[in-house]
Write an enzyme that holds these catalytic residues in place. Structure first.
Site, PDB file in Angstrom:
ATOM      1  N   PHE A   1       0.837  -1.202   0.000  1.00 55.14           N
ATOM      2  CA  PHE A   1       0.000   0.000   0.000  1.00 55.14           C
ATOM      3  C   PHE A   1       0.876   1.258   0.000  1.00 55.14           C
ATOM      4  O   PHE A   1       0.640   2.196  -0.775  1.00 55.14           O
ATOM      5  CB  PHE A   1      -0.919   0.002   1.232  1.00 55.14           C
TER       6      PHE A   1
ATOM      7  N   ASP B   1       2.475   1.738  -3.403  1.00 55.63           N
ATOM      8  CA  ASP B   1       1.511   2.246  -4.390  1.00 55.63           C
ATOM      9  C   ASP B   1       1.222   3.727  -4.182  1.00 55.63           C
ATOM     10  O   ASP B   1       1.061   4.472  -5.160  1.00 55.63           O
ATOM     11  CB  ASP B   1       0.211   1.446  -4.309  1.00 55.63           C
TER      12      ASP B   1
ATOM     13  N   SER C   1      25.014 -22.292 -27.736  1.00 54.78           N
ATOM     14  CA  SER C   1      24.314 -23.329 -26.976  1.00 54.78           C
ATOM     15  C   SER C   1      25.312 -23.981 -26.029  1.00 54.78           C
ATOM     16  O   SER C   1      26.506 -23.692 -26.068  1.00 54.78           O
ATOM     17  CB  SER C   1      23.754 -24.393 -27.919  1.00 54.78           C
TER      18      SER C   1
ATOM     19  N   GLU D   1      26.292 -23.708 -11.407  1.00 55.49           N
ATOM     20  CA  GLU D   1      25.068 -22.920 -11.318  1.00 55.49           C
ATOM     21  C   GLU D   1      23.899 -23.770 -11.789  1.00 55.49           C
ATOM     22  O   GLU D   1      24.058 -24.589 -12.698  1.00 55.49           O
ATOM     23  CB  GLU D   1      25.178 -21.662 -12.189  1.00 55.49           C
TER      24      GLU D   1
ATOM     25  N   LYS E   1      20.640 -24.772 -13.814  1.00 55.90           N
ATOM     26  CA  LYS E   1      20.183 -24.459 -15.172  1.00 55.90           C
ATOM     27  C   LYS E   1      18.670 -24.252 -15.133  1.00 55.90           C
ATOM     28  O   LYS E   1      17.906 -25.208 -15.054  1.00 55.90           O
ATOM     29  CB  LYS E   1      20.545 -25.606 -16.123  1.00 55.90           C
TER      30      LYS E   1
ATOM     31  N   ASP F   1      14.956 -23.303 -16.426  1.00 53.35           N
ATOM     32  CA  ASP F   1      14.263 -23.609 -17.674  1.00 53.35           C
ATOM     33  C   ASP F   1      13.314 -22.466 -18.022  1.00 53.35           C
ATOM     34  O   ASP F   1      12.192 -22.380 -17.520  1.00 53.35           O
ATOM     35  CB  ASP F   1      13.485 -24.923 -17.509  1.00 53.35           C
TER      36      ASP F   1
ATOM     37  N   ARG G   1      17.305 -14.966 -27.552  1.00 53.16           N
ATOM     38  CA  ARG G   1      18.430 -15.754 -28.058  1.00 53.16           C
ATOM     39  C   ARG G   1      18.347 -15.959 -29.579  1.00 53.16           C
ATOM     40  O   ARG G   1      19.331 -15.894 -30.287  1.00 53.16           O
ATOM     41  CB  ARG G   1      18.480 -17.125 -27.357  1.00 53.16           C
TER      42      ARG G   1
ATOM     43  N   TYR H   1      25.581 -14.463 -16.654  1.00 55.03           N
ATOM     44  CA  TYR H   1      26.867 -14.329 -17.366  1.00 55.03           C
ATOM     45  C   TYR H   1      27.021 -12.923 -17.941  1.00 55.03           C
ATOM     46  O   TYR H   1      26.122 -12.427 -18.640  1.00 55.03           O
ATOM     47  CB  TYR H   1      26.953 -15.362 -18.485  1.00 55.03           C
TER      48      TYR H   1
ATOM     49  N   LYS I   1      22.482 -32.567 -17.405  1.00 55.00           N
ATOM     50  CA  LYS I   1      21.023 -32.650 -17.380  1.00 55.00           C
ATOM     51  C   LYS I   1      20.578 -33.694 -16.356  1.00 55.00           C
ATOM     52  O   LYS I   1      21.062 -34.825 -16.383  1.00 55.00           O
ATOM     53  CB  LYS I   1      20.479 -33.021 -18.767  1.00 55.00           C
TER      54      LYS I   1
ATOM     55  N   CYS J   1       3.364 -45.391 -48.243  1.00 54.15           N
ATOM     56  CA  CYS J   1       3.179 -44.049 -47.687  1.00 54.15           C
ATOM     57  C   CYS J   1       1.726 -43.883 -47.243  1.00 54.15           C
ATOM     58  O   CYS J   1       0.808 -44.158 -48.030  1.00 54.15           O
ATOM     59  CB  CYS J   1       3.535 -42.994 -48.736  1.00 54.15           C
TER      60      CYS J   1
ATOM     61  N   CYS K   1       0.145 -41.011 -49.840  1.00 54.60           N
ATOM     62  CA  CYS K   1       0.008 -41.169 -51.309  1.00 54.60           C
ATOM     63  C   CYS K   1       0.116 -42.623 -51.766  1.00 54.60           C
ATOM     64  O   CYS K   1       0.078 -42.910 -52.956  1.00 54.60           O
ATOM     65  CB  CYS K   1       1.042 -40.303 -52.026  1.00 54.60           C
TER      66      CYS K   1
ATOM     67  N   CYS L   1       9.301 -41.893 -48.318  1.00 52.95           N
ATOM     68  CA  CYS L   1       8.408 -41.921 -49.469  1.00 52.95           C
ATOM     69  C   CYS L   1       9.144 -41.249 -50.617  1.00 52.95           C
ATOM     70  O   CYS L   1       9.491 -40.066 -50.519  1.00 52.95           O
ATOM     71  CB  CYS L   1       7.114 -41.170 -49.161  1.00 52.95           C
TER      72      CYS L   1
ATOM     73  N   CYS M   1       3.612 -36.250 -53.338  1.00 54.54           N
ATOM     74  CA  CYS M   1       3.111 -36.595 -52.003  1.00 54.54           C
ATOM     75  C   CYS M   1       2.696 -35.307 -51.280  1.00 54.54           C
ATOM     76  O   CYS M   1       3.550 -34.451 -51.013  1.00 54.54           O
ATOM     77  CB  CYS M   1       4.192 -37.332 -51.221  1.00 54.54           C
TER      78      CYS M   1
END
Length: 665
Positions: free
Chosen positions: A32, A35, A80, A111, A113, A115, A134, A223, A309, A403, A406, A421, A427
Site C-alpha cells: 500500500f 503504491d 548453446s 550454477e 540451469k 528452464d 536468443r 553471465y 542434465k 506411404c 500417397c 516416401c 506426395c
C-alpha cells in the site's frame, strides 16, 4: 526541495524498494505504501512532463505496442551448451579441458540451469539500452519494451559497473505465479497454460507490453559479456552483477575440483523440487575468464562450459494407436498416440517412436502400457514397455510398407534408420512441408503466411511449389476460408518483401537435405552466388569448411534435378536474392593471405579480439585450435602449455605480440 528534486528523490526511493522486493525478496515497506508513493510520482510527472524519463519506475507498467519485433544481431554470439548426462561425460569433459590447458589447477563454477527463455540485455553507462531474445544465437528479436516491465530487471545500475556490456540470463515464470495465472483462467472458463517455460517464452512476444507487465515474470542473470569488465573469474562476475543490482541466483558454488562439482549435482538432483522455479540441470563453467578465452568455442558450444542434465522424469500410460507422419523430406516418423498423462509439468498425448528399428528393439505394440520420458526433447519418447501389463491378445507391430498419404511404396536407404516416401513431387505432405519450410521465420519469413494457409493454398490448387507463391494474386485469395481483404493484402505484401531476404537464408529456404542454417551460411559465403554453387564439383565442395561428403552429395543431387533447376530459374525471375550481399571490406592488405593463425594468451598492446580483427584485416584466417593447417601462433603471456607443446611438436612458427605487429606493419 524543488519539483525536479522531489521527482528524482521519489524515483530513487522507488527503485530501491523495487530492488529490495523483487531482487532481495526483503521488502521494507508495505504494498500500500509503495503504491501511494508511485501515485505521488505519477501525479508529479504528469504535471511536469519536461522531467519525463523512460527509466522512471512509473514506466514499468508498459503500454508500448510492438506489432513486429525487429531482428537484431547479437554483439556477442549466444552459443548453446553441450549436454552431459553422467559422471563419465563430465570426467571426459574435464580430461579435454586439461589436455588443452596442460597440467594446471582448474576451478569450476556450478550454477543451476533454469528452464525459461534466454535473453541478452545491453547496458550503456549503467542504463538498459536493449534486450534481445536468443533467436538462433547470431541474431534474435528486440523485446526491450517487454523486458522493461519485469521488476527484477534493473533499469539503472548502481556501483562500479563497466561502461558497456551485455548480460545473459533466463526469463522464468515462478511456479506460484504460473499457478495463479492458471487459476484465473480456469475461473473464467478458459484453457490453462501448459507449462511455465512456454508461457514465459510466449510472454516475451506479446505485442502489448502492458499485458506483459501483468504477468509475474522474473529474470535470473548468469553471465556478463564484454571487454574491460573489471573482474577475472566467472564467480567474481556473478558477485559483481549482484552488486550492480541484478537478480543473480545465490544457488551457485565455486568448486575446486570435479568431485566438488559432482557433490553439487547430487545435492540439487535431490532438492531441485524445493525451488520456486523450473530447473532441469546444472551448468558447469571454467571459473577463470583467461582459461575460457584459451579454450574458445566449437561451431556450436563453448569448450569451457557444459550442462549436466538431470535424469528425465518418466510416466506410465497406455499406447492406444500408432500413426505415421510424412515430413517434408519424405521421412516417415511413427508416432505413439497415448492415453493423456501428466509429465514434467505438461499433459502428454503423443510420443515419438523414431523409426522401425526402435519399435522392433523395444517390441512396442498398440495396447501396451509404456514408460514415457521427457528429457531435453520437445516431443517425449517411449523408453520401455511394462511387459507384465501386456494384454493377452497383443499383436506384434508390423511397420507400414506404403506411404500413408500417397500410397507409394516406401524405401529405406542403406545405412539409414528411416523409411522414405520417394514420391517427392506428388506426395501432399512433402509438397506442403517444403513450402512451409520455405516461408518459415528463419528462412523467407513471409508475414501473413502460416502453415495452415499453405495447406489451404495447396488444397485449392493455387500452389504446388514455393515458386508459385510469387504468382499469387489478391483476387485468388479473397475466396478462401478466413481470408479477408486485409489478410490478402498482408500476404501479398509479405511475399513481395521476402524478395529482399539475403542469399544465405534463401539457400536455407530451398530445403536441400542436410543444409541447415549454418551450412547454408558457409556455402553462401564460399560460393557467393547460386550459379557457382550449383556447378561446384563434389571434391571442391568437400574442401569447404565444415562441409562433408554427405552434405556435398546432397547439394549436387538437388541441383542435378531438372524440376529444382526450373523452380530456381523462376525464383530468379521474380527477383529473389541469389547473390551474397558483400559487406564493406575491412581488409587493408593481403600480407597474411592464405595463412591460418591461432591467437593464444594475454596481450599488452592489443586485446585478443583486436589481434584477431587485424589478422582478418590483412587477409588471414583465424584458427580455433592448433593443427597441421596452422601457419602461425601469436602467443601472449599465460599461453596454455599444451598449446605451446603442440605448436612446437608440429614445427609451427610462434610469434610474440611485437613480432606479429612488425609483420603486419
Amino acid at each position: 526541495m524543488n519539483v525536479q528534486e522531489q521527482i528524482i528523490a521519489l524515483r530513487e526511493e522507488l527503485n530501491l524498494h523495487n530492488y529490495n522486493y523483487y531482487v532481495l525478496d526483503t521488502p521494507t515497506i508495505s504494498d500500500f505504501e509503495f503504491d501511494q508513493k508511485l501515485k505521488e510520482l505519477e501525479k508529479l510527472e504528469l504535471a511536469h512532463p519536461e522531467y519525463f524519463d523512460s527509466n522512471s519506475p512509473t514506466q514499468r507498467v508498459g503500454g508500448a505496442i510492438t506489432k513486429n519485433f525487429d531482428t537484431v544481431v547479437h554483439r556477442y554470439r549466444m552459443y548453446s551448451l553441450e549436454n552431459s548426462y553422467s559422471k563419465e561425460d563430465l570426467l571426459d569433459w574435464e580430461q579435454r579441458i586439461q589436455k588443452n590447458l596442460g597440467d594446471v589447477p582448474v576451478e569450476f563454477t556450478c550454477e543451476l540451469k533454469y528452464d525459461g527463455a534466454s535473453i541478452s540485455i545491453t547496458y550503456e553507462d549503467g542504463e538498459l539500452i536493449k534486450a534481445v531474445t536468443r533467436g538462433d544465437g547470431v541474431q534474435g528479436d528486440d523485446v526491450t519494451n517487454n523486458i522493461r516491465t519485469i521488476r527484477s530487471v534493473p533499469i539503472k545500475l548502481k556501483g562500479d559497473y563497466p561502461k558497456s556490456f551485455d548480460i545473459r540470463g533466463e526469463i522464468v515464470l515462478p511456479f506460484a505465479g504460473f499457478e495463479k495465472m492458471n487459476q484465473e483462467l480456469i475461473e473464467i472458463g478458459e484453457t490453462p497454460y501448459s507449462n511455465p517455460r512456454n508461457t514465459a517464452s510466449g510472454s516475451l512476444k506479446l505485442q502489448d507490453s502492458a499485458e506483459v507487465a501483468k504477468r509475474p515474470l522474473d529474470c535470473l542473470l548468469y553471465y556478463v559479456v564484454g571487454s574491460d569488465l573489471g573482474f577475472a573469474t566467472q564467480y567474481e562476475g556473478l558477485e559483481k552483477a549482484r552488486e550492480w543490482g541484478f537478480k543473480v541466483p545465490i544457488v551457485s558454488k565455486l568448486a575446486k575440483n570435479i568431485d566438488e562439482v559432482l557433490e553439487f549435482i547430487a545435492y540439487w538432483d535431490e532438492h531441485r523440487h524445493e525451488l520456486p522455479y523450473e530447473t532441469d540441470g546444472v551448468v558447469i563453467k571454467i571459473n577463470s575468464l583467461h582459461y575460457q578465452e584459451e579454450l574458445g568455442y566449437t561451431s556450436k558450444f563453448p569448450r569451457w562450459a557444459i550442462a549436466y542434465k538431470f535424469k528425465a522424469e518418466q510416466a506410465e500410460t497406455i499406447l492406444n494407436t500408432i500413426s505415421y507422419q510424412v515430413g517434408r523430406t519424405g521421412a516417415i516418423t511413427p508416432v505413439a498416440n497415448l492415453e493423456p498423462v501428466q509429465l514434467a509439468g505438461t499433459i502428454v498425448k503423443r510420443a515419438s517412436l523414431h523409426n522401425a528399428d526402435q519399435i522392433a528393439k523395444l517390441d512396442i505394440r498398440e495396447g501396451d502400457s509404456v514408460y514415457v520420458e521427457k528429457g531435453g526433447e520437445i516431443i517425449p519418447k517411449i523408453v520401455g514397455v511394462n511387459l507384465e501389463a501386456r494384454p493377452a491378445d497383443s499383436q506384434r507391430t508390423v511397420y507400414i510398407k506404403e506411404c500413408p498419404e500417397c500410397q507409394t511404396k516406401l524405401v529405406r536407404n542403406e545405412g539409414e534408420a528411416q523409411h522414405y516416401c520417394p514420391n517427392v513431387y506428388g506426395c501432399p505432405p512433402q509438397i506442403a512441408g517444403r513450402i512451409q519450410h520455405f516461408i518459415s521465420r528463419k528462412a523467407m519469413d513471409i508475414d501473413g503466411l502460416g502453415e495452415e494457409t499453405v495447406v489451404l493454398l495447396y488444397k485449392n490448387e493455387l500452389v504446388e511449389n514455393y515458386a508459385d507463391l510469387y504468382e499469387l494474386k489478391k483476387e485468388q485469395l479473397l475466396g478462401l476460408e478466413r481470408m479477408g481483404e486485409k489478410s490478402a493484402d498482408n500476404l501479398i505484401k509479405g511475399i513481395e518483401l521476402s524478395k529482399q531476404v539475403p542469399f544465405e537464408r534463401v539457400l536455407y529456404a530451398l530445403g536441400i537435405r542436410f543444409v541447415g542454417e549454418t551450412v547454408a551460411k558457409k556455402l553462401a559465403a564460399h560460393y557467393k552466388n547460386i550459379d557457382a554453387l550449383s556447378q561446384a564439383p563434389l571434391m571442391e565442395m568437400i574442401m569447404v569448411d565444415e562441409i562433408g561428403e554427405r552434405i556435398a552429395q546432397s547439394v549436387i543431387d538437388f541441383f542435378s534435378n531438372e524440376k529444382n533447376k526450373e523452380i530456381i530459374e523462376r525464383l530468379k525471375s521474380y527477383g529473389l536474392q541469389f547473390v551474397i550481399e558483400e559487406k564493406e571490406s575491412t581488409v587493408v592488405s593481403d600480407i597474411l593471405k592464405g595463412k591460418t593463425i591461432v591467437v593464444s594468451g594475454v596481450f599488452t598492446k592489443m586485446s585478443r579480439d583486436e589481434i584477431k580483427q587485424a589478422i582478418e584485416d590483412h587477409g588471414g584466417k583465424n584458427g580455433s585450435s592448433i593443427s597441421s593447417k596452422t601457419d602461425y601462433v601469436v602467443a601472449g603471456d599465460k599461453m596454455g602449455p599444451s598449446k605451446l607443446e603442440k605448436a612446437n611438436k608440429l614445427g609451427i612458427t610462434i610469434l610474440n605480440e611485437e613480432e606479429f605487429l612488425s609483420m603486419i606493419q
